[in-house]
Design a protein around this motif. Structure first.
Motif, mmCIF file in Angstrom:
data_model
loop_
_atom_site.group_PDB
_atom_site.id
_atom_site.type_symbol
_atom_site.label_atom_id
_atom_site.label_comp_id
_atom_site.label_asym_id
_atom_site.label_seq_id
_atom_site.Cartn_x
_atom_site.Cartn_y
_atom_site.Cartn_z
ATOM 1 N N THR A 191 -7.309 2.149 4.689
ATOM 2 C CA THR A 191 -6.936 3.322 3.808
ATOM 3 C C THR A 191 -5.590 3.893 4.367
ATOM 4 O O THR A 191 -5.726 4.242 5.459
ATOM 5 C CB THR A 191 -8.044 4.335 3.512
ATOM 6 N N LEU A 192 -4.850 4.260 3.494
ATOM 7 C CA LEU A 192 -3.528 4.941 4.229
ATOM 8 C C LEU A 192 -3.727 6.574 4.114
ATOM 9 O O LEU A 192 -4.253 6.844 2.816
ATOM 10 C CB LEU A 192 -2.244 4.418 3.194
ATOM 11 N N VAL A 193 -3.374 7.199 5.041
ATOM 12 C CA VAL A 193 -3.480 8.540 4.882
ATOM 13 C C VAL A 193 -2.293 9.231 5.133
ATOM 14 O O VAL A 193 -1.747 9.000 6.422
ATOM 15 C CB VAL A 193 -4.701 9.082 6.019
ATOM 16 N N LEU A 194 -1.865 10.157 4.306
ATOM 17 C CA LEU A 194 -0.374 10.635 4.645
ATOM 18 C C LEU A 194 -0.630 11.816 5.554
ATOM 19 O O LEU A 194 -1.287 12.784 5.123
ATOM 20 C CB LEU A 194 0.330 11.078 3.105
ATOM 21 N N GLY A 195 0.239 11.933 6.615
ATOM 22 C CA GLY A 195 0.307 13.140 7.304
ATOM 23 C C GLY A 195 1.298 13.966 6.911
ATOM 24 O O GLY A 195 1.659 14.401 5.953
ATOM 25 N N ALA B 258 0.882 -1.219 -0.016
ATOM 26 C CA ALA B 258 -0.034 0.092 0.053
ATOM 27 C C ALA B 258 0.800 1.224 0.078
ATOM 28 O O ALA B 258 0.437 2.209 -0.229
ATOM 29 C CB ALA B 258 -0.862 -0.066 1.202
ATOM 30 N N LEU B 259 1.961 1.365 0.512
ATOM 31 C CA LEU B 259 2.985 2.446 0.391
ATOM 32 C C LEU B 259 3.592 2.894 -0.937
ATOM 33 O O LEU B 259 4.110 3.866 -1.123
ATOM 34 C CB LEU B 259 4.177 2.072 1.164
ATOM 35 N N ARG B 260 3.425 1.979 -2.076
ATOM 36 C CA ARG B 260 4.037 2.188 -3.066
ATOM 37 C C ARG B 260 3.825 3.466 -4.092
ATOM 38 O O ARG B 260 4.653 4.188 -4.610
ATOM 39 C CB ARG B 260 3.931 1.101 -4.111
ATOM 40 N N PRO B 261 2.592 3.751 -3.815
ATOM 41 C CA PRO B 261 2.213 5.225 -4.425
ATOM 42 C C PRO B 261 2.965 6.378 -3.760
ATOM 43 O O PRO B 261 3.232 7.565 -4.360
ATOM 44 C CB PRO B 261 0.570 5.574 -4.168
ATOM 45 N N LEU B 262 3.252 6.368 -2.500
ATOM 46 C CA LEU B 262 4.303 7.206 -1.815
ATOM 47 C C LEU B 262 5.404 7.407 -2.416
ATOM 48 O O LEU B 262 6.166 8.587 -2.146
ATOM 49 C CB LEU B 262 4.314 6.842 -0.316
ATOM 50 N N THR B 263 6.017 6.526 -3.231
ATOM 51 C CA THR B 263 7.366 6.723 -3.841
ATOM 52 C C THR B 263 7.453 7.957 -4.639
ATOM 53 O O THR B 263 8.301 8.609 -5.138
ATOM 54 C CB THR B 263 7.944 5.660 -4.296
ATOM 55 N N SER C 82 -3.491 13.877 0.266
ATOM 56 C CA SER C 82 -3.608 15.098 0.890
ATOM 57 C C SER C 82 -5.230 15.299 1.315
ATOM 58 O O SER C 82 -5.977 14.977 0.412
ATOM 59 C CB SER C 82 -3.596 16.147 -0.442
ATOM 60 N N ARG C 83 -5.210 15.523 2.578
ATOM 61 C CA ARG C 83 -6.659 15.679 3.237
ATOM 62 C C ARG C 83 -7.396 17.063 2.890
ATOM 63 O O ARG C 83 -6.247 18.044 2.514
ATOM 64 C CB ARG C 83 -6.528 15.584 4.793
ATOM 65 N N GLU C 84 -8.490 17.100 2.604
ATOM 66 C CA GLU C 84 -9.210 18.402 2.338
ATOM 67 C C GLU C 84 -9.230 19.544 3.347
ATOM 68 O O GLU C 84 -9.073 19.157 4.454
ATOM 69 C CB GLU C 84 -10.829 18.043 2.308
ATOM 70 N N CYS D 289 11.150 11.031 6.018
ATOM 71 C CA CYS D 289 10.398 10.535 6.932
ATOM 72 C C CYS D 289 8.771 10.937 7.115
ATOM 73 O O CYS D 289 8.405 12.008 7.485
ATOM 74 C CB CYS D 289 10.903 10.667 8.391
ATOM 75 N N PRO D 290 7.809 10.002 6.345
ATOM 76 C CA PRO D 290 6.446 10.532 6.395
ATOM 77 C C PRO D 290 5.798 9.916 7.284
ATOM 78 O O PRO D 290 6.301 8.978 7.835
ATOM 79 C CB PRO D 290 5.997 9.961 4.926
ATOM 80 N N ASP D 291 4.869 10.660 7.909
ATOM 81 C CA ASP D 291 3.970 10.023 8.959
ATOM 82 C C ASP D 291 2.633 9.327 8.111
ATOM 83 O O ASP D 291 2.067 10.226 7.211
ATOM 84 C CB ASP D 291 3.491 10.933 9.858
ATOM 85 N N VAL D 292 2.338 8.204 8.254
ATOM 86 C CA VAL D 292 1.172 7.664 7.801
ATOM 87 C C VAL D 292 0.173 7.104 8.508
ATOM 88 O O VAL D 292 0.567 6.384 9.753
ATOM 89 C CB VAL D 292 1.857 6.313 6.667
ATOM 90 N N MET D 293 -1.193 7.293 8.402
ATOM 91 C CA MET D 293 -2.171 6.862 9.429
ATOM 92 C C MET D 293 -2.766 5.729 8.441
ATOM 93 O O MET D 293 -2.906 5.794 7.248
ATOM 94 C CB MET D 293 -2.995 8.068 9.910
#
Length: 810
Positions: free
Chosen positions: A534-538, A398-403, A680-682, A515-519
């Protein structure tokens, strides 16, 4: 909540962790989309269940408020007024129950005991009378609610109200595993803040003649060329050969008395008694060539460092007298350790510590009153959450899009490095011109020249690079202004990211780490284990390893695992500028790096920064700057080379930490989802003057108007709000009157502080995961907000200094 004493070893816990792969059997760094992922992730969390914040909300009242706004009429207004009074009574009871709870009292006692005295206890006395509330009571209720929302919803890394842990990442395992222990925390350690120990050190320095037993050291801005002393500005003040010899011998490891003995042996019979040597040392100190004072290396146990420094005193009577007050602080810390989770006894011990500190130093026992993150009190608590988490293939996949995000950050740091290089070249030429055009110059002279020439421009360089970074992302994702949700497939934008963020390497060595924070958003641990999340990038921490903190690394059950990951991703030595102990509120002793290897070089560039007692330390004046193959290198005395931009790595990290935002909030920012990752959160950025409901005089009318305002702007019920000048965002639930009142108070406070022509704005961001999507459980099944802090390392190397990848690509 009880935890074992930090001095004991819990072999059962360690064995359990090893079985789950969180300790000695962890995998090597993991290749993810061309990046290397460390096999440990920090788990940051809140210390109170997320659902507990709902005690502040009243959905029934919120519905009546909406009806009163949408369908004005006498009956509706009367019904809303009645409900408002009843809700206020209920809210007071709920806030009173929160304030009376042992856990809340414990948290407040650790964080801010003065708040307990000045707000919580008076509130409880008011509530006990049963009389109708007044303005002062409502103000105190708001203050309690402000603390409560943080304790329930803010992922922290301090105390039991922000316990940390480490999860093991191993893609050889299929899914995610979560095991909660019987306690909230299983390890708790009390630390003294550095500032009271520093205050005691200064008092001891004046009370005793410690000079003979302190360790003088040459200033990092002073270079020795034979018997010639050269300063950072290129001047060579006259010193006699004995003074030059004394500067050469003063390396910070020998006491002044030992130096006097050595100087006599080197001076071949010159008449030099100890007082004469001390006079020379004092003169060199006045000339700012030498540092000769009681220094404490940066450490979370500064009181132990002070004891070690005083242990050099050869006179037993003086040594005992000087160490006795320090031992009193050590004993007070040990007493706190025994009662850290007992609020009644804890407060008594904190009061005793304060009395001891004031008696020993004559200084106040608090500082930075009114600041939420100012390190006010004398002691603080570090805790490890009693949980074991394993992150398997479903999480890694699930992390791969973050690359794609990581690739763009590589471009950002490379671009910053490219903008700095011409400025570094110009500074290098200027220093050369002062030294008869020699091929190399000392690093201290280079550093001071750079900071004089373009130090103020560093923020401009970073800001301009970020503006270009955001422009390129807008080209990758041309989002319509009116969109609320944007779903993007990675395959549709990967080519654009490669084209617009093409960069050969990171801009400097430290920039190789992101270092990303992931929720995880999921209704339960069972859903997470089944892969239904669902992964949420902080936040994204660019150019830094935000797991590498002095007080965080010891929370790992096997800290050597982090060192092995560092060795794998940074096989070559690193050049690390020495940092000042503190720069409040953003930088403290707690956030100093802990993962320092014997092969790493730490370089001192500021005389006032204390040197560590261990490791490989360079004085700036002893390192050289040399041009090779078109780039500037820092060359250590032993020949090790580093890119010159590394000298500025900490400054750049600090700037990026304060300014980096992947997608800045303008008037409106949609939620952007890349494959199954919310990157990106709204969010909304709204001028404070548009929050007109805050000025209404009646609280009931303010609440109804605030809800109507939120509906007009499309805000969800739960948001986080960041006000100008505030360190951290706060939670607002538009169904919770007391939290809406906090928002209104913040608006009025910002308006009062704003200049007449200023347009301050508040930033609103949707709460995602929301309180129904918190999955991290305790032993009783209550769930908590949480996030994983990950460490990705760029294997492409550093611009100017290339390193091969240590992992095969996948």
């Amino acid at each position: 909540m009880t935890a074992r004493d930090s001095t004991t070893t819990d072999s059962t816990a360690t064995d359990s962790a090893a079985t789950d792969g969180s300790a000695t059997e962890a995998a090597a760094p993991i290749s993810v989309g061309g990046w290397e992922l460390w096999p440990s992730a920090m788990v940051r969390s809140a210390g109170f269940p997320a659902a507990s914040v709902a005690r502040l909300a009243d959905p029934f009242l919120a519905d009546l408020a909406d009806r009163a706004a949408d369908q004005p009429g006498a009956a509706t207004a009367e019904g809303y007024a009645r409900a408002w009074e009843q809700s206020g009574e209920h809210r007071s009871r709920e806030i009173g129950a929160v304030a009376r709870s042992d856990a809340f009292r414990l948290a407040v006692t650790w964080q801010n005991p003065r708040f307990w005295d000045n707000a919580v206890e008076p509130l409880l006395r008011q509530l006990a009378t049963g009389r109708p509330g007044n303005t002062k009571q409502r103000t105190r209720e708001q203050a309690v609610a402000a603390y409560w929302q943080r304790y329930c919803l803010k992922n922290e890394s301090i105390g039991f109200f922000g316990p940390t842990a480490f999860a093991a990442i191993d893609p050889r395992r299929p899914g995610v595993t979560v095991r909660s222990g019987p306690r909230l925390v299983d390890d708790a350690v009390v630390h003294l803040e550095r500032w009271p120990v520093e205050a005691l050190a200064r008092r001891l320095e004046t009370a005793f003649d410690l000079g003979p037993w302190l360790c003088p050291r040459r200033s990092p801005l002073v270079r020795l060329d034979g018997d010639t002393v050269v300063l950072a500005d290129g001047t060579a003040p006259a010193v006699d050969p004995l003074d030059a010899l004394l500067l050469r011998l003063a390396d910070g490891t020998a006491t002044a008395r030992q130096l006097a003995r050595r100087l006599r042996s080197h001076s071949r019979g010159a008449a030099l008694d100890e007082p004469a040597v001390y006079e020379r040392l004092a003169l060199l100190r006045r000339r700012r060539m030498l540092v000769w004072r009681l220094e404490l290396p940066t450490s979370p146990t500064s009181e132990e460092e002070l004891l070690a420094a005083l242990d050099r005193i050869e006179d037993p009577a003086v040594r005992e007298a000087a160490q006795a007050p320090v031992r009193a602080l050590v004993d007070a810390r040990a007493d706190l350790q025994q009662v850290w989770d007992q609020p009644d006894r804890l407060r008594a011990e904190l009061d005793r510590l304060e009395a001891t500190h004031t008696a020993l130093t004559g200084a106040p026992a608090t500082r930075n009153d009114g600041l939420a993150y100012g390190g006010r009190t004398l002691a603080y608590l570090e805790c490890r959450r009693d949980v074991t988490v394993g992150l398997g293939a479903s999480f890694v996949d699930a992390l791969r899009p973050l690359t794609l995000v990581l690739d763009s950050v590589r471009w950002l740091t490379w671009h910053i490095g490219e903008q700095l290089r011409p400025r570094l070249d110009a500074a290098y030429r200027r220093v050369q011109s002062r030294t008869a055009g020699t091929d190399e110059v000392d690093a201290a002279a280079f550093w001071t020249t750079c900071m004089t020439m373009f130090g103020a421009e560093l923020r401009t360089v970073v800001d301009e690079a970020l503006a270009e970074f955001h422009l390129r992302w807008r080209k990758v994702l041309p989002v319509p202004e009116t969109a609320r949700r944007v779903d993007v497939a990675r395959t549709d934008v990967a080519a654009a990211v490669r084209e617009l963020f093409d960069a050969p390497a990171a801009g400097w060595t430290q920039a190789r780490t992101v270092c990303p924070d992931v929720m995880l958003a999921a209704p339960s641990a069972r859903d997470v284990e089944a892969g239904r999340f669902t992964l949420v990038l902080g936040e994204v921490h660019a150019a830094m390893n935000s797991m590498d903190y002095l007080t965080m690394v010891p929370r790992h059950r096997d800290p050597s695992e982090l060192t092995r990951a560092l060795d794998a991703t940074f096989p070559a030595p690193r050049l690390l500028p020495l940092l000042p102990p503190e720069s409040r509120p953003h930088f403290t002793v707690r956030s100093h790096p802990a993962l320092i290897r014997p092969t790493d070089r730490r370089i001192a560039l500021a005389p006032q920064t204390p040197l560590p007692r261990h490791g490989h330390v360079l004085l700036g004046a002893d390192a050289r700057i040399r041009e090779r193959d078109g780039s500037l290198r820092v060359v250590a005395p032993d020949g090790a080379e580093f890119t010159a931009v590394d000298l500025f790595g900490e400054v750049l990290k600090s700037l990026l930490l304060r300014t980096f935002d992947l997608f800045p909030v303008e008037r409106h920012r949609p939620r952007i989802t890349l494959d199954q990752v919310v990157i990106s959160r709204e969010g909304w950025r709204i001028p404070v003057r548009e929050l007109d409901f805050a000025q209404l005089p009646d609280p009931a009318a303010r609440f109804a108007a605030a809800r109507a305002w939120a509906r007009r702007h499309g805000l969800p019920r739960q948001v986080f709000v960041k006000a100008p000048g505030e360190t951290k965002p706060v939670h607002v639930d538009f169904a919770a009157p007391v939290l809406v009142e906090l928002l209104a108070s913040s608006v009025r406070r910002v308006l009062r502080a704003a200049a007449p022509d200023a347009e301050p704005a508040l930033k609103f961001v949707e709460m995602l995961p929301d309180t129904q999507q918190t999955w991290l459980p305790d032993a009783e099944g209550r769930t908590y907000t949480s996030e994983f802090r990950l460490a990705f390392c760029d294997p492409t190397g550093t611009a100017g200094l290339r390193f091969p990848s240590v992992l095969p690509s996948q």
